[in-house]
Design a protein around this motif. Structure first.
Motif, PDB file in Angstrom:
ATOM      1  N   TYR A 233       0.840  -1.208   0.000  1.00  0.00           N
ATOM      2  CA  TYR A 233       0.000   0.000   0.000  1.00  0.00           C
ATOM      3  C   TYR A 233       0.872   1.254   0.000  1.00  0.00           C
ATOM      4  O   TYR A 233       0.630   2.199  -0.768  1.00  0.00           O
ATOM      5  CB  TYR A 233      -0.931  -0.020   1.209  1.00  0.00           C
TER       6      TYR A 233
ATOM      7  N   VAL B 285     -10.358   3.112  -2.334  1.00  0.00           N
ATOM      8  CA  VAL B 285      -9.050   2.899  -2.960  1.00  0.00           C
ATOM      9  C   VAL B 285      -8.510   1.482  -2.788  1.00  0.00           C
ATOM     10  O   VAL B 285      -7.484   1.143  -3.380  1.00  0.00           O
ATOM     11  CB  VAL B 285      -8.007   3.913  -2.424  1.00  0.00           C
ATOM     12  N   THR B 286      -9.157   0.655  -1.983  1.00  0.00           N
ATOM     13  CA  THR B 286      -8.619  -0.668  -1.662  1.00  0.00           C
ATOM     14  C   THR B 286      -9.172  -1.719  -2.610  1.00  0.00           C
ATOM     15  O   THR B 286     -10.390  -1.841  -2.750  1.00  0.00           O
ATOM     16  CB  THR B 286      -8.956  -1.060  -0.214  1.00  0.00           C
TER      17      THR B 286
ATOM     18  N   LEU C 131       1.075   4.181  -3.180  1.00  0.00           N
ATOM     19  CA  LEU C 131       0.855   5.627  -3.057  1.00  0.00           C
ATOM     20  C   LEU C 131       2.137   6.429  -3.277  1.00  0.00           C
ATOM     21  O   LEU C 131       2.076   7.580  -3.708  1.00  0.00           O
ATOM     22  CB  LEU C 131       0.279   5.948  -1.673  1.00  0.00           C
TER      23      LEU C 131
END
Length: 360
Positions: free
Chosen positions: A292, A353-354, A296
């Motif tokens: 993750y 967003v997951t 980003l």
């Protein structure tokens, strides 16, 4: 930034050397190997992202490093036993080697490498079977030993290892590939120190770890504070009447994340136990969160500074922190379920967003 790119180039070259010179199927066909540079503290300072598995960050290098207090230039150590390395190796096919890198008489880093061997003995060819009930059924156990002392190979250790596997020539080829990878790291880091100075390299290592930590904390701060819970299950058969539960509560507090596995089922008499030894930020429990971070911030330094904001509660005797001597061969199945639990918690915190969990 200069040191980030320099160290990254070194570990990518280490991985490339392993891939090109390794002998067995797990190297050539699945890239199930890894390489990294480790700070004297035992934290990973750089790991490859283009070649090999991306599972090196968060490994407890301090356990391997601390196994010896008499390192000399040219030493290479070897181990594969999860219990005596306390979660560095997580099943017996992963043969780990590490080497101190000296500059002007001082250790400024260590080079680490592992290869998943296609066979290390045990009850079945390939050394992995889900029905194993203890680690002694899974193959040869190698505690931390010095394979090479000051540049001289210990032939007795080599003979012992190769006698206890079904593919001795291939395994010796793999070990020599690992030695070549470590030699590459030693040469490149010394070249780096010669160009920039030993102190600059030492401070660069510290700064890289701190930089990764700061950038990880910034990302965590964007996750809403709260407690998020999820669980997942594995059907392991072999007399187990019910699925095995992995439970996770993820608590986000400011710029820190706590992963609490309280409620996970106890260790099993099968090869699904994941030996973490309660190590902070263990690499087989933190990968989903590291992915993750990298999603980003793709340029974030890929090192163990990323795990500093993470804490973990891993109850002893559970499937994610079993007692010594258990069977570990299929611990990857448990590792994948842990990733799914983390993704489920992130999905609650950040539903927009997951991505979905992995396929069953």
């Amino acid at each position: 930034e200069i040191f980030r790119n320099r160290f990254q180039a070194i570990v990518e070259e280490m991985a490339s050397v392993t891939l090109r010179t390794g002998f067995t199927v797990f190297v050539k066909e699945t890239s199930d190997f890894g390489a990294c540079l480790v700070a004297p503290s035992g934290e990973v300072l750089a790991a490859p992202t283009e070649t090999s598995v991306s599972l090196m960050v968060g490994l407890p290098g301090w356990e391997a490093i601390g196994a010896f207090d008499d390192y000399e230039d040219g030493d290479v150590c070897i181990a594969n036993d999860p219990d005596t390395t306390r979660g560095l190796s997580t099943h017996l096919p992963d043969i780990w080697v590490w080497r101190p890198i000296f500059v002007d008489g001082e250790i400024i880093a260590f080079a680490f490498n592992f290869i998943h061997s296609s066979d290390v003995g045990g009850r079945v060819p390939g050394s992995i079977t889900p029905v194993a009930t203890d680690v002694w059924q899974e193959g040869l156990r190698i505690p931390p030993l010095k394979l090479v002392r000051a540049g001289r190979i210990n032939d007795d250790i080599v003979k012992l290892i190769l006698t206890n596997c079904r593919i001795p020539d291939q395994n010796w080829g793999d070990i020599k590939a690992e030695l070549a990878s470590l030699a590459t790291a030693d040469r490149r880091v010394k070249e780096l120190a010669k160009r920039y100075g030993r102190d600059a390299v030492r401070h660069g290592i510290e700064d890289l770890l701190a930089s990764a930590e700061a950038r990880a904390r910034k990302i965590i701060s964007s996750i809403p504070d709260g407690r998020y819970s999820a669980s997942d299950y594995m059907e392991i058969g072999d007399g187990n009447a019910r699925p095995i539960r992995i439970a996770l509560t993820m608590e986000v507090r400011g710029d820190e994340i706590a992963l609490d596995f309280t409620g996970s089922d106890i260790q099993v008499k099968a090869a699904f136990n994941l030996p973490t030894y309660g190590q902070p930020g263990h690499y087989m429990l933190s990968l989903a969160i590291l992915n993750y971070f990298r999603t980003l911030d793709p340029e974030i330094p890929y090192n163990s500074g990323l795990t500093r904001p993470l804490s973990m509660v891993l109850p002893r005797g559970t499937i994610v922190n079993p007692d010594p001597g258990r069977a570990y061969g299929v611990r990857a199945a448990t590792f994948i379920r842990v990733m799914d639990c983390i993704m489920a918690c992130l999905g609650q915190a950040l539903p927009a967003v997951t991505p979905a969990n992995s396929a069953r």
